[in-house]
Design an enzyme around this catalytic site. Sequence first.
Site, PDB file in Angstrom:
ATOM      1  CE  LYS A   1      -2.757   2.328   4.721  1.00 51.28           C
ATOM      2  NZ  LYS A   1      -2.433   1.440   3.663  1.00 51.28           N
TER       3      LYS A   1
ATOM      4  CB  SER B   1      -0.958   0.021   1.195  1.00 47.70           C
ATOM      5  OG  SER B   1      -0.255   0.223   2.400  1.00 47.70           O
TER       6      SER B   1
END
Length: 179
Positions: free
Chosen positions: A80, A39
Amino acid sequence: MAEKKSEFWGWIRAIIVAVIVTLVIQTFVITSFVVSGESMEPTTYNGERFIVNKLSYRLGEPERFDLIVFKADENADYIKRVIGLPGDTIRYEDDVLYVNDEAVPEPFLEEVVAANGSDWAYTEDYELSGEVPEGYVFVLGDNRNNSLDSRRIGPVKMDDIIGKVGLRFWPLNKMGFME
């Protein structure tokens, strides 16, 4: 005999002190994190290891584009990038990030967006309904088409942030501080 016994207890005390210091540091100051998944590509890759600064947000607030690790659920921590801060409106249109209706460049993605050409949207059009709530941040993975992030799980509570990603220490050939 008494000298060996004294030396033995000296070593035991030193080991106990070292264990206590290590536990205090890992509990309050830093921890390590292993990337799991794709990701955050091309910024980070599966299996890379980082030192996470747990003090950074106890002493200050997250800033836009910080890499953070947060508790996603009871079993998983995610890495993230902070895109939106409390009070921000967020939208993507034609691969451009707009924060509070102003275009904001994402220099960390320029190379990968250019490599894919203009016929392909790296970040699909998206608009956050309302503002990022107080006490939360809006996060995205750098691999926008393959990331479970705030577009699906919602904004992240600041209380769930473990810390700011600092030093990549594995693999050794990529060792260095993250920007």
